[in-house]
Design a protein around this motif. Sequence first.
Motif, mmCIF file in Angstrom:
data_model
loop_
_atom_site.group_PDB
_atom_site.id
_atom_site.type_symbol
_atom_site.label_atom_id
_atom_site.label_comp_id
_atom_site.label_asym_id
_atom_site.label_seq_id
_atom_site.Cartn_x
_atom_site.Cartn_y
_atom_site.Cartn_z
ATOM 1 N N THR B 86 5.538 -6.053 3.183
ATOM 2 C CA THR B 86 4.648 -6.091 2.020
ATOM 3 C C THR B 86 4.524 -4.709 1.391
ATOM 4 N N VAL B 87 5.459 -3.808 1.719
ATOM 5 C CA VAL B 87 5.445 -2.506 1.050
ATOM 6 C C VAL B 87 6.228 -2.625 -0.259
ATOM 7 N N ASP B 88 5.971 -1.710 -1.190
ATOM 8 C CA ASP B 88 6.645 -1.734 -2.479
ATOM 9 C C ASP B 88 7.905 -0.876 -2.397
ATOM 10 N N GLY B 89 9.066 -1.530 -2.452
ATOM 11 C CA GLY B 89 10.326 -0.833 -2.291
ATOM 12 C C GLY B 89 10.642 0.156 -3.398
ATOM 13 N N TYR B 90 10.059 -0.060 -4.581
ATOM 14 C CA TYR B 90 10.326 0.843 -5.709
ATOM 15 C C TYR B 90 9.542 2.140 -5.599
ATOM 16 N N LEU B 91 8.569 2.163 -4.700
ATOM 17 C CA LEU B 91 7.779 3.386 -4.523
ATOM 18 C C LEU B 91 8.259 4.122 -3.278
ATOM 19 N N THR B 92 7.919 5.393 -3.202
ATOM 20 C CA THR B 92 8.241 6.147 -1.993
ATOM 21 C C THR B 92 7.227 5.789 -0.910
ATOM 22 N N GLY B 93 7.538 6.211 0.323
ATOM 23 C CA GLY B 93 6.615 5.950 1.423
ATOM 24 C C GLY B 93 5.245 6.527 1.119
ATOM 25 N N GLU B 94 5.233 7.753 0.635
ATOM 26 C CA GLU B 94 3.967 8.418 0.347
ATOM 27 C C GLU B 94 3.212 7.711 -0.788
ATOM 28 N N GLN B 95 3.946 7.300 -1.814
ATOM 29 C CA GLN B 95 3.286 6.591 -2.921
ATOM 30 C C GLN B 95 2.657 5.286 -2.452
ATOM 31 N N ASN B 96 3.340 4.599 -1.530
ATOM 32 C CA ASN B 96 2.761 3.375 -0.974
ATOM 33 C C ASN B 96 1.425 3.669 -0.297
ATOM 34 N N LEU B 97 1.375 4.775 0.431
ATOM 35 C CA LEU B 97 0.132 5.114 1.131
ATOM 36 C C LEU B 97 -0.957 5.526 0.150
ATOM 37 N N ARG B 98 -0.586 6.273 -0.885
ATOM 38 C CA ARG B 98 -1.567 6.682 -1.904
ATOM 39 C C ARG B 98 -2.155 5.471 -2.610
ATOM 40 N N LEU B 99 -1.274 4.541 -2.928
ATOM 41 C CA LEU B 99 -1.709 3.306 -3.578
ATOM 42 C C LEU B 99 -2.723 2.577 -2.691
ATOM 43 N N HIS B 100 -2.381 2.493 -1.415
ATOM 44 C CA HIS B 100 -3.260 1.823 -0.457
ATOM 45 C C HIS B 100 -4.615 2.525 -0.403
ATOM 46 N N ALA B 101 -4.566 3.865 -0.334
ATOM 47 C CA ALA B 101 -5.810 4.643 -0.287
ATOM 48 C C ALA B 101 -6.663 4.356 -1.517
ATOM 49 N N GLY B 102 -5.997 4.233 -2.664
ATOM 50 C CA GLY B 102 -6.721 3.933 -3.899
ATOM 51 C C GLY B 102 -7.357 2.549 -3.866
ATOM 52 N N LEU B 103 -6.587 1.574 -3.382
ATOM 53 C CA LEU B 103 -7.103 0.205 -3.322
ATOM 54 C C LEU B 103 -8.306 0.110 -2.393
ATOM 55 N N TYR B 104 -8.326 0.950 -1.354
ATOM 56 C CA TYR B 104 -9.421 0.900 -0.385
ATOM 57 C C TYR B 104 -10.521 1.898 -0.734
ATOM 58 N N GLY B 105 -10.392 2.539 -1.898
ATOM 59 C CA GLY B 105 -11.442 3.437 -2.358
ATOM 60 C C GLY B 105 -11.674 4.622 -1.444
ATOM 61 N N MET B 106 -10.589 5.139 -0.841
ATOM 62 C CA MET B 106 -10.766 6.293 0.051
ATOM 63 C C MET B 106 -11.133 7.538 -0.750
ATOM 64 N N ASP B 107 -11.884 8.391 -0.104
ATOM 65 C CA ASP B 107 -12.298 9.657 -0.682
ATOM 66 C C ASP B 107 -11.056 10.526 -0.954
ATOM 67 N N ARG B 108 -10.907 11.002 -2.196
ATOM 68 C CA ARG B 108 -9.728 11.786 -2.577
ATOM 69 C C ARG B 108 -9.430 12.955 -1.641
ATOM 70 N N ASP B 109 -10.503 13.593 -1.172
ATOM 71 C CA ASP B 109 -10.312 14.811 -0.381
ATOM 72 C C ASP B 109 -9.640 14.539 0.962
ATOM 73 N N VAL B 110 -9.850 13.357 1.501
ATOM 74 C CA VAL B 110 -9.314 13.114 2.840
ATOM 75 C C VAL B 110 -7.909 12.510 2.797
ATOM 76 N N ILE B 111 -7.463 12.090 1.608
ATOM 77 C CA ILE B 111 -6.202 11.336 1.539
ATOM 78 C C ILE B 111 -4.976 12.151 2.001
ATOM 79 N N PRO B 112 -4.779 13.381 1.489
ATOM 80 C CA PRO B 112 -3.551 14.091 1.895
ATOM 81 C C PRO B 112 -3.453 14.304 3.403
ATOM 82 N N ALA B 113 -4.564 14.679 4.021
ATOM 83 C CA ALA B 113 -4.530 14.927 5.467
ATOM 84 C C ALA B 113 -4.272 13.634 6.231
ATOM 85 N N ARG B 114 -4.860 12.551 5.742
ATOM 86 C CA ARG B 114 -4.685 11.267 6.423
ATOM 87 C C ARG B 114 -3.232 10.785 6.278
ATOM 88 N N ILE B 115 -2.648 11.011 5.104
ATOM 89 C CA ILE B 115 -1.241 10.633 4.915
ATOM 90 C C ILE B 115 -0.366 11.379 5.904
#
Lengths: 267, 266
Positions: B86-115
Amino acid sequence: MTRAVRIIWLRDLIRFVGDPTRIMAWLIQPLLFLFVLGTGLQTLSSRSTHGVRLTTFMFPGVVCMVLVYSAMFSAASVVWDRELGFLRELLIAPISRSSIVVGKCLGGTTIAASQGLIVLALAGLVHVPYSPILLLAVFGLQVLVAFAITGFGVMVATTIKQAQTFTNVMQMLVIPMLFLSGALYPISNLPAWLGVLSRLNPLTYAVDPMRRLVFDRLNVSVSARHALSPGVSWWGWHVPVLLEISMIAVLGVVSIAVADHKFARPD
Amino acid sequence: MKAIEVTRLRKHYGEVEAVRDVSFDVAAGEVFGFLGPNGAGKTTTINMLCTLAAPTSGSATVGGFDVVTHRDDVRHNIGLVFQDPTVDGYLTGEQNLRLHAGLYGMDRDVIPARIRQVLDMVELWDRRTAKVFSYSGGMRRRLEIARGLMHTPRVLFLDEPTIGLDPQTRRTIWSYISALQEAAGITVFMTTHYMEEAELCDRVAIMDRGEIVALDTPAALKASVGVDHLDDVFIHYTGSAIRDGVADPVGAANQALMRAMQRGRK
């Protein structure tokens, strides 16, 4: 809701920007419609266009063709997302299903309307004046039409679950819609049965106001205007531009409402 | 504290009773194996726990939240890895994770470290800028696991996480599961058809025809039936006929043969 809409919109843009082949096709397609199809047809038609170049006449039609293809392509991504599994990632996220539909429609609108901008940039090459008011007005209409057609496409996409079926259905819908919209030739003198179909075609009410805008700025004879941009009439009644634009807006809103209703239905 | 509590859960599709009156608990931090033949009702149960399907009756809580009345709270607290990608093949691995973080409303500051953290864990940090289309099947599954963990869920649902993967990747995925449980105390709820994987679970439930027919630790299950392998426990409870709606004697015979061959190899 707005966060999720933004994320889904952004995804479509990132996918688009990250796909050089698609961008290439996106750049070439308007050129093909305008300069290959338009120039080709022009060889047949010097008399019937009352001295107006066919490419000039077709310009607003090409804008609409480009919008329709681009919007339908974006709508198809809903079906592909289902087939390739990504839709499950969206369906399980803590977001509303409406935001998926709205985000998808805005993504498709953005891409289609920016493609319309390319056609606008080419206006001078087909002798449509670069008047700021004209360009702004046409662009505004483009955004509305792009939104309505993407919404319509997404509505169809929520009904059809297989990508291949969707592609076939889209071809079946898009081609008659384009042929009967006045995009390629005037529809005022068509035989009665085609005239009825063209009046039922929503795209007719997108092409017509755009063509009127363009012809308002052209220096053409009354007979040419009458032959090439006569407007749409219902049993002799001239349909005003404002009504045409409202019909397009209603198409968009109703499509999205139907898509949302179908999409929101839980298991 | 229970990670999952299921009480008299039922799901009917028209006349078909997919899940009939199921009750069980999963403790926080437990690795819980959910086994059963195809069509036993496992997926329907998981779909109800993940808020993808509404129960016909009964109730369930996940992470302390009711799956019907607190849908979004449940969703924030679970991670899901499906057997189909269910990952998006047109996006990179990192973009998939960023998208997910956005959908789950994660705090911007914690996203890079969590990725960084989740990609390091599944050893995909170096490939983060490559489009997922270029990933192998095993890499995609690892990315799905990283994504499922991105929003720090309390319960991770894994639907056959190792199916179709080579033994190396399967072993690696199991090392993640163990590490997660030890370090983060995440509850893992997984389905599998690999009995050697079921052995690694703290407890195992066997579902058949919409009901839980056995539930205990792998050792206790084997002891109660008096066999050495979990395969035999599974067959003991669910019979040996293949479930394609109707029992198929030829298929059952083939399956028995396969089992005999597998035992011979061990």
